[in-house]
Design a protein around this motif. Sequence first.
Motif, PDB file in Angstrom:
ATOM      1  N   PHE A   1      65.802  45.030  12.553  1.00  0.00           N
ATOM      2  CA  PHE A   1      66.164  43.827  13.291  1.00  0.00           C
ATOM      3  C   PHE A   1      65.848  44.011  14.771  1.00  0.00           C
ATOM      4  O   PHE A   1      66.367  44.915  15.408  1.00  0.00           O
ATOM      5  CB  PHE A   1      67.662  43.537  13.097  1.00  0.00           C
ATOM      6  CG  PHE A   1      68.165  42.371  13.881  1.00  0.00           C
ATOM      7  CD1 PHE A   1      67.837  41.090  13.491  1.00  0.00           C
ATOM      8  CD2 PHE A   1      68.949  42.554  14.992  1.00  0.00           C
ATOM      9  CE1 PHE A   1      68.302  40.008  14.196  1.00  0.00           C
ATOM     10  CE2 PHE A   1      69.416  41.491  15.716  1.00  0.00           C
ATOM     11  CZ  PHE A   1      69.090  40.205  15.316  1.00  0.00           C
ATOM     12  N   ALA A   2      64.986  43.149  15.304  1.00  0.00           N
ATOM     13  CA  ALA A   2      64.600  43.127  16.725  1.00  0.00           C
ATOM     14  C   ALA A   2      64.019  44.471  17.182  1.00  0.00           C
ATOM     15  O   ALA A   2      64.160  44.845  18.344  1.00  0.00           O
ATOM     16  CB  ALA A   2      65.782  42.731  17.594  1.00  0.00           C
ATOM     17  N   GLY A   3      63.400  45.216  16.276  1.00  0.00           N
ATOM     18  CA  GLY A   3      62.760  46.469  16.657  1.00  0.00           C
ATOM     19  C   GLY A   3      63.708  47.633  16.830  1.00  0.00           C
ATOM     20  O   GLY A   3      63.312  48.678  17.345  1.00  0.00           O
ATOM     21  N   PHE A   4      64.958  47.490  16.407  1.00  0.00           N
ATOM     22  CA  PHE A   4      65.913  48.586  16.563  1.00  0.00           C
ATOM     23  C   PHE A   4      65.557  49.780  15.695  1.00  0.00           C
ATOM     24  O   PHE A   4      65.848  50.917  16.048  1.00  0.00           O
ATOM     25  CB  PHE A   4      67.341  48.122  16.233  1.00  0.00           C
ATOM     26  CG  PHE A   4      67.994  47.361  17.334  1.00  0.00           C
ATOM     27  CD1 PHE A   4      68.250  47.964  18.544  1.00  0.00           C
ATOM     28  CD2 PHE A   4      68.357  46.037  17.159  1.00  0.00           C
ATOM     29  CE1 PHE A   4      68.855  47.269  19.568  1.00  0.00           C
ATOM     30  CE2 PHE A   4      68.960  45.338  18.171  1.00  0.00           C
ATOM     31  CZ  PHE A   4      69.208  45.942  19.385  1.00  0.00           C
ATOM     32  N   GLY A   5      64.920  49.541  14.548  1.00  0.00           N
ATOM     33  CA  GLY A   5      64.536  50.653  13.682  1.00  0.00           C
ATOM     34  C   GLY A   5      63.518  51.552  14.347  1.00  0.00           C
ATOM     35  O   GLY A   5      63.617  52.775  14.308  1.00  0.00           O
ATOM     36  N   THR A   6      62.542  50.945  15.004  1.00  0.00           N
ATOM     37  CA  THR A   6      61.516  51.723  15.700  1.00  0.00           C
ATOM     38  C   THR A   6      62.109  52.470  16.882  1.00  0.00           C
ATOM     39  O   THR A   6      61.791  53.640  17.120  1.00  0.00           O
ATOM     40  CB  THR A   6      60.388  50.787  16.181  1.00  0.00           C
ATOM     41  OG1 THR A   6      59.923  50.038  15.064  1.00  0.00           O
ATOM     42  CG2 THR A   6      59.242  51.568  16.768  1.00  0.00           C
ATOM     43  N   ALA A   7      62.974  51.782  17.629  1.00  0.00           N
ATOM     44  CA  ALA A   7      63.611  52.426  18.779  1.00  0.00           C
ATOM     45  C   ALA A   7      64.494  53.589  18.337  1.00  0.00           C
ATOM     46  O   ALA A   7      64.524  54.641  18.990  1.00  0.00           O
ATOM     47  CB  ALA A   7      64.433  51.409  19.559  1.00  0.00           C
ATOM     48  N   THR A   8      65.182  53.419  17.229  1.00  0.00           N
ATOM     49  CA  THR A   8      66.034  54.492  16.714  1.00  0.00           C
ATOM     50  C   THR A   8      65.201  55.691  16.293  1.00  0.00           C
ATOM     51  O   THR A   8      65.559  56.839  16.585  1.00  0.00           O
ATOM     52  CB  THR A   8      66.851  53.983  15.511  1.00  0.00           C
ATOM     53  OG1 THR A   8      67.609  52.850  15.914  1.00  0.00           O
ATOM     54  CG2 THR A   8      67.780  55.044  14.986  1.00  0.00           C
ATOM     55  N   LEU A   9      64.092  55.432  15.628  1.00  0.00           N
ATOM     56  CA  LEU A   9      63.230  56.529  15.198  1.00  0.00           C
ATOM     57  C   LEU A   9      62.640  57.262  16.395  1.00  0.00           C
ATOM     58  O   LEU A   9      62.584  58.501  16.400  1.00  0.00           O
ATOM     59  CB  LEU A   9      62.123  55.994  14.301  1.00  0.00           C
ATOM     60  CG  LEU A   9      61.293  57.020  13.566  1.00  0.00           C
ATOM     61  CD1 LEU A   9      62.175  57.870  12.666  1.00  0.00           C
ATOM     62  CD2 LEU A   9      60.223  56.336  12.759  1.00  0.00           C
ATOM     63  N   ASP A  10      62.221  56.527  17.423  1.00  0.00           N
ATOM     64  CA  ASP A  10      61.707  57.168  18.640  1.00  0.00           C
ATOM     65  C   ASP A  10      62.781  58.018  19.310  1.00  0.00           C
ATOM     66  O   ASP A  10      62.509  59.119  19.791  1.00  0.00           O
ATOM     67  CB  ASP A  10      61.196  56.122  19.624  1.00  0.00           C
ATOM     68  CG  ASP A  10      59.925  55.454  19.147  1.00  0.00           C
ATOM     69  OD1 ASP A  10      59.262  56.020  18.266  1.00  0.00           O
ATOM     70  OD2 ASP A  10      59.612  54.355  19.662  1.00  0.00           O
ATOM     71  N   PHE A  11      64.005  57.512  19.349  1.00  0.00           N
ATOM     72  CA  PHE A  11      65.115  58.248  19.951  1.00  0.00           C
ATOM     73  C   PHE A  11      65.400  59.527  19.177  1.00  0.00           C
ATOM     74  O   PHE A  11      65.618  60.592  19.771  1.00  0.00           O
ATOM     75  CB  PHE A  11      66.361  57.367  20.002  1.00  0.00           C
ATOM     76  CG  PHE A  11      67.552  58.031  20.604  1.00  0.00           C
ATOM     77  CD1 PHE A  11      67.633  58.214  21.971  1.00  0.00           C
ATOM     78  CD2 PHE A  11      68.595  58.476  19.811  1.00  0.00           C
ATOM     79  CE1 PHE A  11      68.738  58.822  22.541  1.00  0.00           C
ATOM     80  CE2 PHE A  11      69.692  59.089  20.369  1.00  0.00           C
ATOM     81  CZ  PHE A  11      69.766  59.265  21.738  1.00  0.00           C
TER      82      PHE A  11
END
Length: 61
Positions: free
Chosen positions: A25-35
């Motif tokens: 949702f809203a790119g949170f998955g990608t941001a979480t993986l990068d983090f």
Amino acid sequence: MNKYLTILIGLVFLLTPIYVWIVNFAGFGTATLDFLIGGIMWLLILIGAVSLLIGLSSLKD
């Protein structure tokens, strides 16, 4: 009743981010993986630094 409310709140705080990550949702998955990838790299750097300091400390003895 307080115990059950605490368990319910804990489940909400645990399952909601997992659901948002899966749905991306809203790119949170990608941001979480990068983090997480960045966190793993910092962890490896810190482990290497601590190992180096322990090795240098044992050379003095």
